[in-house]
Structure formats: structure tokens, C-alpha cells
Design a protein around this motif. Structure first.
Motif, PDB file in Angstrom:
ATOM      1  N   SER A   1       0.824  -1.210   0.000  1.00 13.42           N
ATOM      2  CA  SER A   1       0.000   0.000   0.000  1.00 13.42           C
ATOM      3  C   SER A   1       0.858   1.260   0.000  1.00 13.42           C
ATOM      4  N   LEU A   2       1.942   1.261   0.763  1.00 14.55           N
ATOM      5  CA  LEU A   2       2.838   2.417   0.770  1.00 14.55           C
ATOM      6  C   LEU A   2       3.489   2.618  -0.595  1.00 14.55           C
ATOM      7  N   LEU A   3       3.926   1.532  -1.208  1.00 21.86           N
ATOM      8  CA  LEU A   3       4.534   1.647  -2.544  1.00 21.86           C
ATOM      9  C   LEU A   3       3.526   2.183  -3.551  1.00 21.86           C
ATOM     10  N   GLU A   4       2.291   1.716  -3.438  1.00 21.51           N
ATOM     11  CA  GLU A   4       1.237   2.183  -4.354  1.00 21.51           C
ATOM     12  C   GLU A   4       1.009   3.681  -4.214  1.00 21.51           C
ATOM     13  N   LYS A   5       1.203   4.190  -3.015  1.00 25.65           N
ATOM     14  CA  LYS A   5       1.021   5.625  -2.760  1.00 25.65           C
ATOM     15  C   LYS A   5       2.302   6.420  -3.012  1.00 25.65           C
ATOM     16  N   GLY A   6       3.363   5.743  -3.451  1.00 23.71           N
ATOM     17  CA  GLY A   6       4.593   6.438  -3.815  1.00 23.71           C
ATOM     18  C   GLY A   6       5.631   6.540  -2.718  1.00 23.71           C
ATOM     19  N   TYR A   7       5.513   5.731  -1.636  1.00 18.68           N
ATOM     20  CA  TYR A   7       6.452   5.786  -0.521  1.00 18.68           C
ATOM     21  C   TYR A   7       7.275   4.501  -0.470  1.00 18.68           C
ATOM     22  N   SER A   8       8.584   4.652  -0.629  1.00 21.91           N
ATOM     23  CA  SER A   8       9.469   3.489  -0.636  1.00 21.91           C
ATOM     24  C   SER A   8      10.398   3.451   0.581  1.00 21.91           C
ATOM     25  N   THR A   9      10.068   4.230   1.615  1.00 24.27           N
ATOM     26  CA  THR A   9      10.876   4.249   2.838  1.00 24.27           C
ATOM     27  C   THR A   9      10.942   2.848   3.451  1.00 24.27           C
ATOM     28  N   PRO A  10      12.125   2.397   3.873  1.00 24.42           N
ATOM     29  CA  PRO A  10      12.244   1.047   4.438  1.00 24.42           C
ATOM     30  C   PRO A  10      11.389   0.849   5.682  1.00 24.42           C
ATOM     31  N   LEU A  11      10.832  -0.354   5.796  1.00 23.27           N
ATOM     32  CA  LEU A  11      10.060  -0.747   6.964  1.00 23.27           C
ATOM     33  C   LEU A  11      10.879  -1.728   7.807  1.00 23.27           C
ATOM     34  N   VAL A  12      10.674  -1.643   9.110  1.00 28.44           N
ATOM     35  CA  VAL A  12      11.404  -2.483  10.064  1.00 28.44           C
ATOM     36  C   VAL A  12      10.390  -3.214  10.933  1.00 28.44           C
ATOM     37  N   ALA A  13      10.505  -4.526  11.020  1.00 32.90           N
ATOM     38  CA  ALA A  13       9.644  -5.318  11.898  1.00 32.90           C
ATOM     39  C   ALA A  13      10.297  -5.424  13.268  1.00 32.90           C
ATOM     40  N   ASP A  14       9.520  -5.188  14.328  1.00 28.74           N
ATOM     41  CA  ASP A  14      10.019  -5.265  15.697  1.00 28.74           C
ATOM     42  C   ASP A  14       9.494  -6.549  16.325  1.00 28.74           C
ATOM     43  N   VAL A  15      10.395  -7.507  16.583  1.00 26.45           N
ATOM     44  CA  VAL A  15       9.987  -8.846  17.011  1.00 26.45           C
ATOM     45  C   VAL A  15      10.550  -9.153  18.400  1.00 26.45           C
ATOM     46  N   HIS A  16       9.678  -9.671  19.258  1.00 27.76           N
ATOM     47  CA  HIS A  16      10.090 -10.152  20.579  1.00 27.76           C
ATOM     48  C   HIS A  16       9.500 -11.542  20.807  1.00 27.76           C
ATOM     49  N   PHE A  17      10.249 -12.388  21.499  1.00 23.44           N
ATOM     50  CA  PHE A  17       9.776 -13.665  22.038  1.00 23.44           C
ATOM     51  C   PHE A  17       9.567 -14.790  21.019  1.00 23.44           C
ATOM     52  N   ASN A  18       9.476 -14.502  19.731  1.00 29.25           N
ATOM     53  CA  ASN A  18       9.103 -15.558  18.796  1.00 29.25           C
ATOM     54  C   ASN A  18       9.967 -15.515  17.539  1.00 29.25           C
ATOM     55  N   PRO A  19      11.008 -16.336  17.458  1.00 34.92           N
ATOM     56  CA  PRO A  19      11.874 -16.306  16.273  1.00 34.92           C
ATOM     57  C   PRO A  19      11.146 -16.709  14.996  1.00 34.92           C
ATOM     58  N   ASN A  20      10.072 -17.484  15.100  1.00 36.21           N
ATOM     59  CA  ASN A  20       9.312 -17.842  13.901  1.00 36.21           C
ATOM     60  C   ASN A  20       8.693 -16.612  13.248  1.00 36.21           C
ATOM     61  N   VAL A  21       8.285 -15.657  14.066  1.00 40.78           N
ATOM     62  CA  VAL A  21       7.730 -14.401  13.538  1.00 40.78           C
ATOM     63  C   VAL A  21       8.811 -13.621  12.790  1.00 40.78           C
ATOM     64  N   ALA A  22      10.029 -13.625  13.327  1.00 38.68           N
ATOM     65  CA  ALA A  22      11.134 -12.949  12.639  1.00 38.68           C
ATOM     66  C   ALA A  22      11.384 -13.574  11.263  1.00 38.68           C
ATOM     67  N   ASP A  23      11.286 -14.899  11.174  1.00 35.27           N
ATOM     68  CA  ASP A  23      11.480 -15.582   9.892  1.00 35.27           C
ATOM     69  C   ASP A  23      10.478 -15.092   8.858  1.00 35.27           C
ATOM     70  N   VAL A  24       9.218 -14.964   9.260  1.00 34.46           N
ATOM     71  CA  VAL A  24       8.168 -14.524   8.334  1.00 34.46           C
ATOM     72  C   VAL A  24       8.372 -13.062   7.955  1.00 34.46           C
ATOM     73  N   ALA A  25       8.620 -12.220   8.947  1.00 36.01           N
ATOM     74  CA  ALA A  25       8.771 -10.789   8.688  1.00 36.01           C
ATOM     75  C   ALA A  25       9.920 -10.510   7.734  1.00 36.01           C
TER      76      ALA A  25
END
Length: 461
Positions: free
Chosen positions: A75-99
Motif C-alpha cells: 500500500s505504501l509503494l502504491e502511494k509512492g512511498y518506498s521508505t524502508p520498513l522495520v519489523a520489531d519482534v520479541h519472544f518468537n523467532p518464527n515471527v522474525a522468519d516470516v517478517a
């Protein structure tokens, strides 16, 4: 002239943004919206970006949130914004894998990535048992690094004071050495696996701990022939003038020493409000190094004398906090006198600013200390309204440290310096702490501030 020399780190590529090396110091913030709510995240990310934010971080509690990062990014790219996104992950390494498959950078916390959630138990490890725990980290961490390699995803190894694992705590204590070792355990694996797209951060709400620990991290990297980019922040700095001054004391102390490749000013306010403050700190860093050298030479009777000609109170507060911060933290002085040739800033405002800087540097307390998180998608109540209520009810409690935490991730461990804690336990539910001990759980939010006051009064008696 000539005292300022920016530390040169290696470079980390985060999407279309370079961190470290000769790149500018980057500023960033974090959304406070639910990461499953695409529209709300996109709208808030755009406000951060248009304020000048160069990275946008989003809390990523579970797999649903991690998977929805793909929709937010699209959605951000569609609106013209390419700023990098950062996922903040705690407690679950499986979530980090997906992100890692959907955003440009993933933050992991060594204190809870593989080690179980902190219990504050005292454990003992033989050297062989300790080595086995490091090997356990390696076995889980290396697959994540491989996913990051495949997707050109950077990582941030982000250690927070008070969220160290029981294993680290038992060997090192809640110390700068323990915080650095917690970071270095993961960093050494990155180097061994030839994964260098890394940024490091070590944060604390206590500016003295934050400054000492980041300096120690840089020294340890130098010993091991490393020079990775460093992200700076005073976590849970609070809001208003106090949050800005505390951030300027800690972040400014290091920026003026040439340390820091990216920063976040963590305020308990709308996230886009963090960006102008961060930009002012970056802009003043070199000048502050010069001013600090002159102020150090002029110290007399353990007093720092600072002179300005500012018409904007916030500008004066930030500059004075940056100029005096490290001198106070390093013990060169115990008093601060600020003068300003522009009469639009009153003598009382100058005195209040000096007192706030002395308190932020842990020299002298003249009012309560509020340790409040900036909020994120995990926050379980209206943070700004609650902070205002607690401040109004406790403003007379000089020197008492009160933590106001949106969720269990930031409390109780990361409010390690607090005397009392007010922590979100669920929607509309609050738990109260004395230090790290939970005194009462799941209090209805409408009764929680009153019960907090009773708890403080009881222990003060």
C-alpha cells in the motif's frame, strides 16, 4: 575547532537506505497502530515519512502481524512511498522468519529470541552448559540469517536494559558488560556466517547506563576488529520537555563523540513528533562537540557554565542537554548554570532546564522521574491520557521513579530503574509493580491510577 570526528562504521543497506560509513545519520520512528490494521499503519507511516523519518518500525507480535507487513508495504509503494520498513519482534523467532520476507529490516531482541522469557531466577551454568546455550542460539539464529540473505533483509540486534535473559543476568548481572555480551553473542554468529547487513543498538531509560554501555560496545567491537553501525536511543524517555531533554542528554552525549549512525527519540507522543527533535540533535552534533570542549575547560567549582542566544526554548533545552550531558555523566561537574542573552526565555525557564538536565544525568532529582514507553501496536491503553493523569496525581513525589508501560514487553524488565510500575496487562487491565515484583494483577483501568497512588503511599510510610 577539529575535536569532532564521526566514527566510521561499516555500511548496512536497508532497502534504498544506507546506514553507516559516510552516509548521513538516519532518523526513524515507530508506529503505534495495530499492525493488522493496514490503513491505520499506512496513514501513520506516511505522517512519519513526511515529517522526515527515514525508516519506519512496526511492532510484529505474531505471524498475522508479520504477514500483514506485505500488505502495508504494498500500500505504501502504491502511494509512492518506498521508505524502508522495520519489523520489531520479541519472544518468537518464527515471527522474525516470516517478517524477513516482507520488510527491509527485522529487529530482534537477544534477551528473548531463543532464551525463555525472563523470570528473574538465579541460575548457575558450568562453562560447558553455557557453551551449549550459545550453540542453541546458533542453531535457531542461522536459519533466520539465511532467510535474510535470500531476501536482502537487514537485521538490528537490539538489546534493552532490563530485558536481558536470565542466563546473561546470572553470569554478568544487569550490567553494561552483560548488555554488551548479550549483543556480541549474536554479532559473532553473524560474522562467522558472513552476514554483515547488521545494525546494533543498546538502549536504556537511564542515560548513564545507556552512554556507558554504548561506549563499551564500540570498544568491544574494536577489540574484535568489528565496526558495525550503531543505532542510538534512550528508551522510555517520556514525553514533553523531560522526554526531549533526557533523549538529548543520552543521544547527544554519544553523537558529539562521533558515535551513532541512526537514532530514534522515543517520546510518549504521536510518533511523527519524534522526527523534528531527532533532526535537531543530528544537526547540532558537531557544534556540540566544540561547545562541550569549551565548557569543560571553563568548569569551576564543579559547575558547568553555558551561554546561549536562543529565542526558542526547545532549541535551548536540546542544545544545553547535549552540551552538558556527557560532562555530567562522566563526573566532571555536579552543577549547571545556563544563561541566555535573549530575554524571551525567562530565568525560571533556564533554571528549570538546568534542573531537568541534572536529573536526566542522574546528578540531582528535583521532581518525580517518569519512565514511559513511546507506545506501539502492543500498547493496551491510551498512553498519553494515562501519563497526564499519573503526572497530575504524583507531581509532589520528588525523586520517586514511576514507570508507565504499555505492555508486558516493556515491563517489568525494561523498567529496571523504576520504583513503581503501571503496566498494561490486557485490554482495559493494568498490573502494578513495586520494582520487579507484581503487587496486583489485572486491575480495571478506571481504578488503576488510584490504586497506584495507594501503593506508593503505603511503601513510603
Amino acid at each position: 575547532m577539529g575535536v569532532y570526528n564521526r566514527r566510521k562504521s561499516s555500511t548496512t543497506i536497508v532497502g534504498n537506505t544506507t546506514i553507516g560509513g559516510d552516509a548521513p545519520i538516519r532518523v526513524q520512528s515507530m508506529t503505534t497502530t495495530q499492525t493488522t490494521d493496514t490503513d491505520a499503519c499506512v496513514e501513520q507511516a506516511i505522517r512519519i515519512i513526511e515529517a522526515g523519518g527515514e525508516l519506519v518500525r512496526l511492532t510484529t507480535q505474531g505471524t498475522r502481524e508479520a504477514e500483514n507487513l506485505k500488505n502495508i508495504k504494498a500500500s505504501l509503494l502504491e502511494k509512492g512511498y518506498s521508505t524502508p520498513l522495520v519489523a520489531d519482534v520479541h519472544f518468537n523467532p518464527n515471527v522474525a522468519d516470516v517478517a524477513a520476507m516482507f520488510v527491509e529490516k527485522v529487529r530482534i531482541n537477544p534477551g528473548n529470541y531463543v532464551d525463555p522469557a525472563r523470570t528473574f531466577r538465579e541460575l548457575e551454568y558450568t562453562d560447558s552448559e553455557y557453551a551449549a546455550e550459545i550453540e542453541k542460539i546458533r542453531r535457531r539464529f542461522v536459519p533466520f540469517l539465511n532467510i535474510c540473505k535470500e531476501n536482502n533483509t537487514a537485521i538490528r540486534i537490539g538489546v534493552n536494559h532490563g530485558s536481558l535473559s536470565d542466563r546473561i543476568m546470572c553470569r554478568y548481572g544487569n550490567t553494561p558488560e552483560g548488555m554488551v555480551e548479550s549483543c556480541m553473542e549474536f554479532l559473532r554468529i553473524c560474522v562467522e556466517e558472513q552476514f554483515r547487513n547488521v545494525v546494533l543498538s543498546i538502549k536504556a531509560s537511564n542515560t548513564v547506563v545507556m552512554v556507558q554501555t554504548v561506549r563499551l560496545l564500540v570498544q568491544e567491537m574494536q577489540k574484535e576488529n568489528m565496526a558495525f553501525p550503531v543505532h542510538l536511543g534512550v528508551t522510555e524517555a517520556g514525553e514533553g520537555e523531560d522526554g526531549r531533554i533526557k533523549s538529548a542528554v543520552g543521544i547527544g552525549a554519544l553523537l558529539a563523540e562521533g558515535i551513532g549512525d541512526t537514532i530514534r527519540v522515543s517520546l510518549s507522543e504521536a510518533p511523527e513528533k519524534e522526527i523534528p527533535v531527532a533532526k535537531k540533535l543530528v544537526a547540532y552534533a558537531a557544534e556540540s562537540a566544540e561547545k562541550r570542549a569549551a565548557a569543560k575547560a571553563a568548569i569551576k567549582d564543579e559547575t558547568i557554565y553555558l551561554e546561549y542566544n536562543e529565542s526558542c526554548l526547545e532549541d535551548l533545552q536540546l542544545k544545553a542537554a547535549m552540551d552538558a550531558g556527557a560532562l555530567l555523566i562522566d563526573g566532571y561537574a555536579k552543577e549547571l548554570i545556563i544563561t541566555n542573552s535573549n530575554s524571551c526565555i525567562s530565568d525560571k525557564q533556564l533554571k528549570d532546564t538546568a534542573d531537568a538536565i541534572l536529573q536526566a544525568a542522574r546528578i540531582r532529582f528535583t521532581k518525580p522521574e517518569y519512565i514511559s514507553c513511546p507506545g506501539c501496536g502492543r500498547t493496551l491503553y491510551n498512553l498519553e491520557e494515562t501519563i497526564a493523569k499519573i503526572k497530575a496525581a504524583t507531581s509532589h513525589l520528588i525523586g520517586v521513579k514511576i514507570a508507565i508501560m504499555g505492555c508486558i514487553v516493556n515491563g517489568p524488565g525494561e523498567m529496571a530503574d523504576a520504583d513503581f510500575g503501571y503496566v498494561g496487562a490486557g485490554r482495559g487491565k493494568i498490573s502494578l509493580y513495586k520494582g520487579k515484583e507484581c503487587i496486583e494483577k489485572n486491575i480495571p483501568e478506571e481504578n488503576a491510577v488510584e490504586k497506584l497512588l495507594k501503593l506508593i503511599e503505603e511503601y513510603q510510610r
